[in-house]
Scaffold this active site. Structure first.
Site, mmCIF file in Angstrom:
data_model
loop_
_atom_site.group_PDB
_atom_site.id
_atom_site.type_symbol
_atom_site.label_atom_id
_atom_site.label_comp_id
_atom_site.label_asym_id
_atom_site.label_seq_id
_atom_site.Cartn_x
_atom_site.Cartn_y
_atom_site.Cartn_z
ATOM 1 N N LYS A 173 -5.479 -4.098 3.629
ATOM 2 C CA LYS A 173 -4.862 -2.862 3.141
ATOM 3 C C LYS A 173 -4.658 -2.950 1.632
ATOM 4 C CE LYS A 173 -0.577 -1.366 2.801
ATOM 5 N NZ LYS A 173 -0.737 -0.511 1.604
ATOM 6 N N GLY A 226 2.286 -9.034 -4.144
ATOM 7 C CA GLY A 226 3.111 -7.855 -4.413
ATOM 8 C C GLY A 226 4.488 -8.280 -4.885
ATOM 9 N N THR A 230 9.370 -7.519 -1.189
ATOM 10 C CA THR A 230 8.441 -7.270 -0.080
ATOM 11 C C THR A 230 7.973 -8.596 0.522
ATOM 12 O OG1 THR A 230 7.669 -5.379 -1.371
ATOM 13 C CG2 THR A 230 6.384 -5.935 0.576
ATOM 14 N N GLU A 248 1.929 -14.287 -3.063
ATOM 15 C CA GLU A 248 1.879 -14.293 -4.536
ATOM 16 C C GLU A 248 2.798 -13.187 -5.010
ATOM 17 O OE1 GLU A 248 0.387 -16.456 -6.278
ATOM 18 O OE2 GLU A 248 -0.748 -17.361 -4.640
ATOM 19 N N CYS A 282 1.166 -9.841 -13.244
ATOM 20 C CA CYS A 282 2.217 -10.805 -12.899
ATOM 21 C C CYS A 282 2.230 -11.991 -13.859
ATOM 22 C CB CYS A 282 2.055 -11.271 -11.464
ATOM 23 S SG CYS A 282 0.394 -11.841 -11.100
ATOM 24 N N GLU A 383 12.286 -8.904 -13.258
ATOM 25 C CA GLU A 383 10.905 -8.498 -13.534
ATOM 26 C C GLU A 383 10.838 -7.005 -13.843
ATOM 27 O OE1 GLU A 383 6.546 -9.473 -11.811
ATOM 28 O OE2 GLU A 383 7.863 -8.519 -10.378
HETATM 29 O O1 TXE Z 1 5.101 -3.512 -4.615
HETATM 30 P P1 TXE Z 1 5.000 -3.792 -3.070
HETATM 31 P P2 TXE Z 1 5.712 -2.246 -5.364
HETATM 32 C C1 TXE Z 1 6.324 -6.249 -8.554
HETATM 33 C C2 TXE Z 1 6.710 -5.396 -9.744
HETATM 34 C C3 TXE Z 1 6.951 -4.073 -9.138
HETATM 35 C C4 TXE Z 1 7.592 -4.474 -7.839
HETATM 36 C C5 TXE Z 1 7.517 -3.453 -6.756
HETATM 37 O O2 TXE Z 1 7.896 -5.884 -10.301
HETATM 38 O O3 TXE Z 1 7.779 -3.270 -9.903
HETATM 39 O O4 TXE Z 1 6.876 -5.608 -7.437
HETATM 40 O O5 TXE Z 1 6.217 -2.929 -6.682
HETATM 41 C C6 TXE Z 1 2.499 -3.374 0.627
HETATM 42 N N1 TXE Z 1 4.791 -4.784 5.021
HETATM 43 N N2 TXE Z 1 4.898 -6.382 -8.383
HETATM 44 O O6 TXE Z 1 6.891 -1.705 -4.637
HETATM 45 O O7 TXE Z 1 5.736 -2.784 -2.299
HETATM 46 C C7 TXE Z 1 2.222 -2.189 -0.258
HETATM 47 O O8 TXE Z 1 1.749 -1.096 0.489
HETATM 48 C C8 TXE Z 1 3.542 -4.990 4.593
HETATM 49 C C9 TXE Z 1 4.328 -7.650 -8.722
HETATM 50 O O9 TXE Z 1 4.608 -1.316 -5.652
HETATM 51 O O10 TXE Z 1 5.322 -5.221 -2.895
HETATM 52 C C10 TXE Z 1 1.175 -2.769 -1.199
HETATM 53 O O11 TXE Z 1 -0.098 -2.770 -0.564
HETATM 54 N N3 TXE Z 1 3.081 -4.569 3.409
HETATM 55 C C11 TXE Z 1 2.981 -7.815 -8.148
HETATM 56 C C12 TXE Z 1 1.666 -4.205 -1.382
HETATM 57 O O12 TXE Z 1 2.525 -4.450 -0.276
HETATM 58 C C13 TXE Z 1 3.922 -3.911 2.601
HETATM 59 C C14 TXE Z 1 2.099 -6.641 -8.170
HETATM 60 C C15 TXE Z 1 2.438 -4.463 -2.663
HETATM 61 O O13 TXE Z 1 3.451 -3.498 -2.807
HETATM 62 C C16 TXE Z 1 5.256 -3.663 2.990
HETATM 63 C C17 TXE Z 1 2.793 -5.436 -7.791
HETATM 64 C C18 TXE Z 1 5.677 -4.126 4.252
HETATM 65 N N4 TXE Z 1 6.918 -3.928 4.724
HETATM 66 C C19 TXE Z 1 4.156 -5.348 -7.949
HETATM 67 N N5 TXE Z 1 5.866 -2.986 1.997
HETATM 68 C C20 TXE Z 1 2.262 -9.079 -8.521
HETATM 69 N N6 TXE Z 1 2.690 -10.205 -7.962
HETATM 70 O O14 TXE Z 1 1.287 -9.064 -9.240
HETATM 71 C C21 TXE Z 1 4.949 -2.805 1.014
HETATM 72 N N7 TXE Z 1 3.760 -3.350 1.371
#
Ligand code: TXE
Length: 479
Positions: A173, A226, A230, A248, A282, A383
């Site tokens: 996904k 992500g 999460t 990660e 990140c 962050e």
């Molecule tokens: O990320 P999410 P978000 C950080 C950055 C950002 C914060 C939140 O600080 O502001 O995270 O971003 C999926 N079960 N990073 O809310 O939600 C979601 O659909 C399974 C750092 O946009 O973590 C997407 O595909 N999956 C980071 C993925 O998780 C779930 C890069 C990431 O989204 C889920 C991005 C669940 N319950 C944001 N909930 C990095 N490490 O590079 C969400 N998702």
């Protein structure tokens, strides 16, 4: 335009006919719909993967490798189309999508297509016992890959490529905020001859589609990139099912600058490490610590360079800073700028939204440099994930090391110095998964990639990724 799921080698609409709007960050307008996939869609992706597994896991390494390399070549041949789609979907400058995102996605497939042919396991002869042990590294079965929006195709393929190279079948996904290039990948998978069901791509919200993948009892491993919150949630859901997990997560990376560094190189790289991809990587160095003797000079030179960056429409070749990925994300970043002001942070440049002519509703923000009095303020601890960095001086190595390590994250650190002993001392003591000395984001795909503390668990990259996507079995033979 409505995009579709890619399940069992076919493009399919979601079973329940639910759709989510997809926004273009450059102008703030809805430009398409994506499937709001339900449990049923995840289930059919799982069933497709499950039935493809017996054949795919027994497909020769040479045949798997050939298909992965073909996918890589097709991505390269479609560079312009993919780069335009990525830039439109994410808001990143087209120049970045063309030189980093799409080439790197192609490299991921080529790299793991080659790596799998070199992946080996150990044997241990038990001397004096007339026995030999050998290790099997077998594909796990059906695995789940969930990726974020900041480097959409780059991070999606960073997971998928090793998963399928190792003989697994995948339910994947992409982020619902940036689904486009993952959708376009479907055509390429077909053309490259990847057997149906090996890679299934479902679109939808994290809390429903993503959650259904994590909760599925038949999906035995989850590779996730992500946010930290999460990641913690996924770990809680997956733990009772004993799933293999690779997480990660976020970062709050220090960029430590000593007076004895190569100044010009440092200055140029620091602009990049602060603001590349609108600071939404990140690995960006969002906390800049500068040795006091060059602090004032650095401050003047850095701010001058940052002010010269062009914030503009992502499709213009000379744009340095495009649009942030979404309205809620823009609001989150701006809220942090307000928090910094309340904490006595001094805005040296930026801090405001930018209006780009003809695209007034786009999510543009000035690159922002904030001078902070202490490393303990929220803007230095949490962050932000946007075009915002803090700067502050330090006096001694001990002092800066302490500040660098005093955050909950530990993904990467950058160190600028020509002192070899200091380099060795500090890289041993910095609490992070990656340390860059006199460079930033220089990547060799064979190296382990990942973080410590709240930045995650597990390592991706090279054989580490192939180890994650295989189950280890020891076989002991007495003779
Ligand atoms: O990320 P999410 P978000 C950080 C950055 C950002 C914060 C939140 O600080 O502001 O995270 O971003 C999926 N079960 N990073 O809310 O939600 C979601 O659909 C399974 C750092 O946009 O973590 C997407 O595909 N999956 C980071 C993925 O998780 C779930 C890069 C990431 O989204 C889920 C991005 C669940 N319950 C944001 N909930 C990095 N490490 O590079 C969400 N998702």
């Amino acid at each position: 335009m409505k995009i579709q799921n890619y399940i069992n080698g076919q493009f399919l609409p979601p079973v329940a006919d639910g759709w989510i709007d997809n926004y273009c960050p450059a102008n703030g307008e809805v430009y398409g719909q994506i499937p709001n996939s339900s449990k049923e869609d995840v289930e059919s992706a799982y069933m497709a993967a499950k039935s493809a597994f017996p054949t795919w896991s027994q497909t020769t390494l040479e045949a798997r490798s050939r298909i992965l390399i073909k996918i890589s070549e097709l991505l390269e041949a479609n560079l312009q189309r993919f780069a335009e789609a990525e830039s439109k979907d994410n808001g990143k400058p087209i120049s970045l999508a063309k030189t980093i995102d799409i080439p790197r996605a192609a490299s991921n497939f080529r790299f793991f297509g080659n790596a799998i042919t070199q992946f080996a396991s150990e044997s241990h002869e038990s001397i004096g016992l007339n026995a030999i042990n050998y290790t099997l590294r077998q594909p796990i079965g059906v695995v789940g890959c969930i990726s974020p929006w900041n480097l959409p195709l780059y991070l999606f393929t960073w997971k998928i490529a090793p998963a399928i190279a190792a003989g697994n079948c995948v339910v994947a996904k992409p982020s619902e905020i940036t689904p486009m290039t993952a959708y376009l990948l479907g055509d390429i998978l077909k053309e490259a001859g990847l057997p149906k069901g090996v890679l299934n791509i479902v679109h939808g919200l994290g809390t429903s589609t993503g959650q259904a993948i994590v909760e599925h009892p038949g999906i035995k491993a989850i590779s996730f990139t992500g946010g930290t919150a999460t990641g913690a949630h996924i770990a809680r859901v997956a733990a009772p099912m004993f799933k293999k997990l690779s997480l990660e997560l976020g970062g709050k990376n220090p960029n430590i600058i000593f007076a004895d560094c190569d100044y010009d190189d440092m200055l140029e790289t620091t602009v990049r490490s602060s603001f590349a991809n609108q600071g939404q990587i990140c690995l960006c160095g969002s906390r800049i610590f500068i040795e006091a003797s060059i602090y004032e000079k650095f401050k003047t030179d850095f701010v001058t360079k940052v002010k010269a960056l062009k914030v503009g429409h992502p499709s213009e070749e000379d744009t340095n800073i495009g649009a942030l990925v979404s309205k809620p994300h823009l609001e989150k970043v701006m809220e942090y700028i307000e928090i910094a002001k309340q904490e006595n942070g001094k805005i040296l440049c930026g801090g405001n939204r930018v209006t780009v002519e003809d695209y007034e509703n786009g999510y543009y923000l000035q690159p922002t440099v904030i001078e902070v009095e202490t490393d303990e303020c929220r803007i230095n601890q949490e962050e932000v994930f946007g075009p915002v960095v803090t700067i502050m001086p330090f006096h001694t190595e001990e002092e800066v090391l302490k500040m660098a390590n005093k955050v909950k994250y530990g993904l990467s650190a950058t160190l600028w110095t020509n002192n070899l002993k200091r380099t060795m001392r500090m890289s041993n003591q910095l609490q992070s998964g990656i340390v860059w000395i006199n460079t930033w984001m220089m990547r060799d795909l064979r190296t382990p990639f990942g973080g410590v503390k709240a930045s995650g668990v597990g390592r991706e990259g090279g054989f580490e990724a192939l180890r994650f996507f295989t189950e280890t079995k020891n076989v002991c033979i007495k003779y």
